[in-house]
Design an enzyme around this catalytic site. Structure first.
Site, PDB file in Angstrom:
ATOM      1  CG  HIS A   1      38.115  -4.295 -34.614  1.00 25.47           C
ATOM      2  ND1 HIS A   1      37.574  -4.744 -35.805  1.00 25.47           N
ATOM      3  CD2 HIS A   1      38.595  -3.056 -34.861  1.00 25.47           C
ATOM      4  CE1 HIS A   1      37.721  -3.806 -36.730  1.00 25.47           C
ATOM      5  NE2 HIS A   1      38.338  -2.778 -36.197  1.00 25.47           N
ATOM      6  CB  SER A   2      34.246  -3.182 -35.176  1.00 28.25           C
ATOM      7  OG  SER A   2      33.257  -2.590 -35.959  1.00 28.25           O
ATOM      8  CE1 TYR A   3      27.549  -7.826 -32.454  1.00 27.88           C
ATOM      9  CE2 TYR A   3      29.256  -9.385 -33.138  1.00 27.88           C
ATOM     10  CZ  TYR A   3      28.028  -9.131 -32.552  1.00 27.88           C
ATOM     11  OH  TYR A   3      27.267 -10.175 -32.063  1.00 27.88           O
TER      12      TYR A   3
ATOM     13  N   GLY B   1      33.176  -4.889 -29.478  1.00 27.58           N
ATOM     14  CA  GLY B   1      32.986  -4.133 -28.242  1.00 27.58           C
ATOM     15  C   GLY B   1      31.699  -4.517 -27.534  1.00 27.58           C
TER      16      GLY B   1
END
Length: 249
Positions: A76-78, A80
């Site tokens: 999720h988010s960072y 990735g």
């Protein structure tokens, strides 16, 4: 039964997946939600050594020491950035990569390269503590920044959010085996509101291949819409071949 490894984003910890973990385990699947070094319940390990490379090793080590195979690796988010690096290091253990409203980096890119305006704005509100530059500083009501509107949910998040070391966002992603990494099927579960900000070519390709879901909710979709996210992940885990139907929630 599928094995899911769920990697959180900036300022969060494995705790943010509690609603989603419950749904996936009820469906009979094995789920890991590790916390990256220096964050959440591991915030006491914060130091100048904490960067993207260390977080990649955190997750690669979970795959290795738990001897996990054919994993559905979700970021999720960072996160990735982290799952891309971990899959590069341990491609033989990863069956599918899922980007959950997440950064989708190429080799040599940092999160600042991908989301510069957002990250540089966050940096303006950071501070240096014991020689470590920290951003995403916790504050009352900070949970709402990530999408939840329910006051009880925001309060629950506020008790758990932690500051994040800036070097994690500035460090470029180093890849060691791009061919093996790119051979892993990639899927995207995103917020409807962020579609317009994403690489049009990537979105179009994922949609055409049946590997794109969009959920109309805030950035922390695993908290606000755990059932919809779980439905998408279960379809992804069950998928045998490319080209199946896109599902939009």
């Amino acid at each position: 039964m599928a094995t899911f490894v769920l990697v959180h984003g900036g300022g969060h910890g494995g705790w943010c997946y509690q609603p989603l973990v419950g749904v996936l385990r009820e469906a009979g699947h094995e789920v890991y939600a590790p916390t990256l070094t220096g964050l959440g319940e591991r915030s006491h390990l914060l130091g100048p050594h904490v960067d993207l490379g260390l977080h990649i090793e955190d997750i690669a080590a979970v795959l290795r020491y738990e001897d996990l195979r054919d994993v559905v690796l979700v970021g999720h988010s960072y996160g990735g950035m982290v799952i891309t690096g971990a899959a590069d290091r341990a491609a033989e253990r990863v069956g599918k990569l899922v980007y959950l409203d997440a950064a989708t980096p190429a080799g040599g890119q940092s999160l600042v390269d991908i989301a510069g305006p957002i990250m540089n704005e966050a940096r303006k509100h950071g501070k240096v503590v014991d020689g470590i530059e920290l951003v995403l500083l916790p504050s009352p009501g900070a949970g709402a920044f990530y999408g939840p509107a329910d006051p009880d949910v925001v309060a629950w998040m506020d008790e758990r959010l932690t500051a994040h070391p800036w070097p994690c966002f500035e460090q470029p992603l180093e890849l060691t085996d791009e061919d093996a990494l790119r051979a892993i099927p990639q899927y995207h579960v995103v917020c409807t509101s962020t579609l317009a900000t994403r690489d049009p070519e990537l979105v179009a390709g994922a949609r055409k291949a049946g590997r794109l879901w969009d959920i109309d909710t805030g950035h922390d979709l695993m908290i606000t819409e755990p059932r919809a996210v779980a439905d998408a992940l279960l379809e992804i885990a069950a998928a045998q071949v490319p080209g199946w139907t896109v599902c939009s929630k």
